[in-house]
Motif scaffolding. Structure first.
Motif, PDB file in Angstrom:
ATOM      1  N   ARG A   1       0.826  -1.210   0.000  1.00 52.94           N
ATOM      2  CA  ARG A   1       0.000   0.000   0.000  1.00 52.94           C
ATOM      3  C   ARG A   1       0.858   1.256   0.000  1.00 52.94           C
ATOM      4  O   ARG A   1       0.502   2.269  -0.619  1.00 52.94           O
ATOM      5  N   PHE A   2       1.988   1.222   0.711  1.00 53.41           N
ATOM      6  CA  PHE A   2       2.860   2.392   0.734  1.00 53.41           C
ATOM      7  C   PHE A   2       3.364   2.723  -0.667  1.00 53.41           C
ATOM      8  O   PHE A   2       3.272   3.873  -1.120  1.00 53.41           O
ATOM      9  N   PHE A   3       3.877   1.717  -1.351  1.00 53.44           N
ATOM     10  CA  PHE A   3       4.437   1.994  -2.684  1.00 53.44           C
ATOM     11  C   PHE A   3       3.343   2.361  -3.681  1.00 53.44           C
ATOM     12  O   PHE A   3       3.577   3.177  -4.587  1.00 53.44           O
ATOM     13  N   MET A   4       2.134   1.815  -3.511  1.00 54.59           N
ATOM     14  CA  MET A   4       1.023   2.240  -4.361  1.00 54.59           C
ATOM     15  C   MET A   4       0.697   3.706  -4.095  1.00 54.59           C
ATOM     16  O   MET A   4       0.463   4.487  -5.034  1.00 54.59           O
ATOM     17  N   ALA A   5       0.685   4.107  -2.831  1.00 53.23           N
ATOM     18  CA  ALA A   5       0.321   5.476  -2.474  1.00 53.23           C
ATOM     19  C   ALA A   5       1.305   6.495  -3.021  1.00 53.23           C
ATOM     20  O   ALA A   5       0.916   7.636  -3.311  1.00 53.23           O
ATOM     21  N   VAL A   6       2.574   6.108  -3.151  1.00 49.02           N
ATOM     22  CA  VAL A   6       3.587   7.066  -3.617  1.00 49.02           C
ATOM     23  C   VAL A   6       3.881   6.894  -5.105  1.00 49.02           C
ATOM     24  O   VAL A   6       4.835   7.490  -5.624  1.00 49.02           O
ATOM     25  N   GLY A   7       3.073   6.087  -5.800  1.00 46.67           N
ATOM     26  CA  GLY A   7       3.243   5.942  -7.242  1.00 46.67           C
ATOM     27  C   GLY A   7       4.396   5.072  -7.669  1.00 46.67           C
ATOM     28  O   GLY A   7       4.865   5.190  -8.812  1.00 46.67           O
ATOM     29  N   ARG A   8       4.854   4.195  -6.792  1.00 50.00           N
ATOM     30  CA  ARG A   8       5.937   3.277  -7.144  1.00 50.00           C
ATOM     31  C   ARG A   8       5.373   1.878  -7.364  1.00 50.00           C
ATOM     32  O   ARG A   8       5.678   0.924  -6.655  1.00 50.00           O
ATOM     33  N   ASP A   9       4.523   1.742  -8.390  1.00 49.84           N
ATOM     34  CA  ASP A   9       3.914   0.448  -8.676  1.00 49.84           C
ATOM     35  C   ASP A   9       4.950  -0.604  -9.036  1.00 49.84           C
ATOM     36  O   ASP A   9       4.683  -1.813  -8.912  1.00 49.84           O
ATOM     37  N   ASP A  10       6.123  -0.170  -9.463  1.00 49.29           N
ATOM     38  CA  ASP A  10       7.178  -1.123  -9.814  1.00 49.29           C
ATOM     39  C   ASP A  10       7.669  -1.922  -8.614  1.00 49.29           C
ATOM     40  O   ASP A  10       8.283  -2.986  -8.781  1.00 49.29           O
ATOM     41  N   MET A  11       7.403  -1.412  -7.399  1.00 47.56           N
ATOM     42  CA  MET A  11       7.875  -2.083  -6.188  1.00 47.56           C
ATOM     43  C   MET A  11       6.858  -3.061  -5.597  1.00 47.56           C
ATOM     44  O   MET A  11       7.184  -3.849  -4.710  1.00 47.56           O
TER      45      MET A  11
END
Length: 388
Positions: A263-273
């Motif tokens: 959820r953190f990486f989705m929230a910051v736009g880092r879908d690659d993670m």
């Protein structure tokens, strides 16, 4: 019956307190908050903590006020027979005696647990010591800094960075942890006596208490070794584990589970993670936690603290601002719970204190029943006009 008039949980329990400074007094203050009648026995010079500044008047320092509410004070010189006789009078119907006087010194005064329990079979005796009395450090003096050193706490800085010098925690952690431990030990002994009728002696050593506290996570790999060597929980020791800087301040952002990291990486736009092994595999993440935390630190710079708090709340990820101590009185949560309280002290005037953090629905703790006493303030109340 209103909450203010409900009896506290330890109403009717009499505690004779022969401790000083912070370790023992914090424990007995906690018992006093829960309703015990705590009688603080001081020598003619008073508890040393009375002298620690700042203060408004002599022998009423701020730290003393913060560790001695809900107590009555009497002055007894235990070097004299009269002082010892008066102490025995106090102990004749007491439930608990807690002392930070070294056990050998108590024995020389015939105030050892066996002698006292012969005179009062229901008396629980508690020894707040620096070190357990069955080890070679038994007779050594103990202070917070020395216990932080010998317990391994000061060395955690070196465990994190071999080039860093050892460092004390900027709080009297050994004393305060010892006080909390002593308070729960007294409660357990009272519960045992209630069930069985048996009083007992309780030893609370500061060194072992802090070492045990540290080993909860830092025993780590040593748990499984024939000769324990692999100490230190890596997640706690990586240099990247620290509050991160935002665009305008500092914050703690703490995803912990795989779902939270995704959820953190989705929230910051880092879908690659999202499908990265550091996100999907907790073991892999733990082994690379420094690099993971470093990513968070770099990303944190892109938003303000308020923006991060809003974003993390929306994503249901733990996040809190970094407060200074001076920020706490205006913290909205502490304000709403009435954590800081201003009371009128009979000699010190208006002073700030804090409410006990625990809440009981039926037997409320109390913080303003009896402000910290002056030296010997209750001599006459307890012993009568003639001291008898």
């Amino acid at each position: 019956m209103t909450a203010a008039k409900k009896p506290a949980i330890l109403d009717g329990v009499k505690v004779v307190d022969l401790t000083s400074v912070v370790f023992g007094p914090l424990a007995t203050q906690m018992l006093g908050d829960l309703g015990a009648d705590v009688i603080k026995v001081e020598g003619p010079e008073g508890d040393l903590l009375r002298q620690v500044q700042p203060s408004r008047s002599k022998l009423m320092g701020a730290a003393f006020l913060g560790t001695n509410r809900n107590k009555r004070s009497v002055v007894l010189d235990l070097k004299t027979q009269t002082g010892r006789d008066r102490l025995r009078k106090l102990l004749s119907d007491a439930d608990v005696m807690i002392s930070s006087i070294r056990p050998a010194a108590l024995a020389r005064l015939s105030l050892d647990p066996e002698t006292l329990r012969h005179e009062n079979p229901k008396l629980i005796t508690v020894s707040a010591t620096g070190f357990g009395q069955d080890g070679p450090y038994a007779a050594k003096p103990a202070f917070d800094d020395s216990v932080q050193s010998v317990s391994g706490l000061a060395g955690l800085a070196t465990l994190r960075d071999p080039e860093a010098p050892p460092a004390y925690a900027p709080t009297i952690l050994a004393d305060k942890l010892g006080g909390v431990t002593a308070a729960y030990a007294v409660m357990a002994a009272l519960f045992h006596r209630e069930r069985t009728g048996e009083a007992q002696h309780v030893e609370v050593p500061m060194f072992e208490t802090l070492a045990s506290f540290l080993m909860v996570e830092h025993l780590d790999g040593a748990t499984f070794e024939e000769t324990p060597r692999d100490f230190g929980y890596a997640r706690m020791l990586v240099p990247h584990r620290r509050p991160v800087q935002t665009a305008d301040g500092y914050i703690t952002i703490l995803p912990y589970t795989n779902v939270q990291w995704a959820r953190f990486f989705m929230a910051v736009g880092r879908d690659d993670m999202i499908d990265h092994i550091w996100v999907t595999d907790m073991d892999a993440r733990s082994r690379n936690i420094g690099a993971v935390y470093d990513m968070v630190a770099q990303i944190a710079l892109t938003r303000t603290t308020d923006d991060w708090l809003a974003l993390m709340e929306q994503a249901d990820i733990p996040a809190m601002p970094v407060n200074n101590l001076s920020d706490l009185p205006s913290d909205p949560h502490l304000a709403a719970t009435g954590f800081f309280q201003q009371i009128d002290h009979p000699s010190e005037g208006a002073i700030w204190t804090t409410r006990p953090p625990i809440r009981f629905s039926a037997t409320p703790a109390r913080h303003d029943h009896r402000p910290a006493p002056g030296l010997g303030e209750h001599d006459e109340e307890i012993f009568g006009p003639g001291g008898e």
